[in-house]
Design an enzyme around this catalytic site. Structure first.
Site: not given
Ligand code: NAD
Length: 253
Positions: A160
């Site tokens: 990741y």
């Molecule tokens: N939450 C955090 O602390 C955090 C920190 C750093 C970066 N991020 C980044 O922010 C972005 C959003 O993360 P989040 O925390 O909201 O994640 P989340 O898991 O809450 O939401 C991610 C969404 O993507 C969808 N998804 C995942 N794999 C998929 C696939 N193969 N096809 C279609 N849809 C898919 C999921 O169903 C979900 O609705 C990501 O790129 C993540 O890497 C999040």
């Protein structure tokens, strides 16, 4: 909450596509663009969460297609279907990812490839699918979601973290190739954001306290703060911002 948002006149009536828009930060981004009176289309594999978000915001404002972004043909078909409903997208937010934990010793070549397909590959192909429409429209804004986790030397998810680090390279090289067409490409870099997934899977009082100590600011970061940065970068107010990283991490080191 919504009333506190800045309003960007340049976003009204724009067509915006968001990947991973059904939950977490992506859902907050969908809400934020809907509040700007943009036409928002999102793709996700979670149909329950997608349906719930559209019920909340109204099907006149938001549309979705279910697709697994690991399948690039399915991604392209989903965008085509959204375009038929909403018109040509001039804003793309690549937000979908999954931060599953894995031990470096257990990673197989197949798992590594799957992590790249989940966390990186679709970002490039989403850009490839939508860039021509943006070129024909005279410009656009692409926002790729990165992560502060690899920069902080966070462990426990090497594939990741590798994918997320590569997002920065993708942003910079595509900003160069698409810049002549007035398409801006940026990375938004979240710190630790309090989504439902994070709260359910990875938080504990001790972990949160440790993290808070690393931040300059004392408050935990809600998804809305990431959405606000994304909306700004999509707007014409950010017309000279490209090829860069925009941190939303409360000064975390
Ligand atoms: N939450 C955090 O602390 C955090 C920190 C750093 C970066 N991020 C980044 O922010 C972005 C959003 O993360 P989040 O925390 O909201 O994640 P989340 O898991 O809450 O939401 C991610 C969404 O993507 C969808 N998804 C995942 N794999 C998929 C696939 N193969 N096809 C279609 N849809 C898919 C999921 O169903 C979900 O609705 C990501 O790129 C993540 O890497 C999040």
């Amino acid at each position: 909450m919504m009333a506190a948002f800045a309003t960007y006149p340049s976003l009204a009536g724009k067509t915006v596509f968001v990947t991973g828009g059904a939950s977490g930060i992506g859902a907050e981004i969908v809400r934020a663009f809907a509040a700007q009176n943009a036409h928002v289309g999102f793709v996700d594999l979670d149909s329950n969460a997608s349906t719930a978000l559209v019920s909340e915001l109204g099907s006149d404002k938001v549309a979705f297609e279910i697709c697994d972004l690991r399948d690039i043909a399915a991604l392209k078909a989903a965008f085509k279907a959204l375009q038929a409903k909403l018109g040509t997208a001039t804003v793309l937010v690549n937000s979908a990812a999954r931060d599953d934990r894995h031990n470096w010793q257990d990673v197989t070549p197949e798992y590594f490839d799957e992590r790249m397909a989940t966390n990186l590959r679709h970002q490039f192909f989403a850009i490839q699918a939508l860039a021509q429409g943006m070129i024909d429209s005279g410009g656009g804004s692409i926002i790729n979601m990165g992560s502060n986790s690899w920069w902080e030397a966070g462990g426990g998810f090497p594939a990741y973290a590798t994918a997320k680090a590569a997002v920065h390279g993708l942003t910079r090289t595509m900003a160069r190739d698409l810049g002549p067409h007035r398409i801006r490409v940026n990375t938004v870099v979240p710190g630790w954001i309090m989504t439902e997934r994070q709260k359910t899977l990875w938080t504990s009082p001790e972990a949160l306290e440790r993290h808070r100590e690393r931040q300059c600011l004392p408050d935990l970061i809600e998804p809305v703060y990431v959405a606000r940065m994304v909306v700004f970068l999509a707007s014409d107010d950010a017309a000279m911002c490209t090829a860069n990283n925009y941190m939303v991490e409360a000064g975390s080191i």
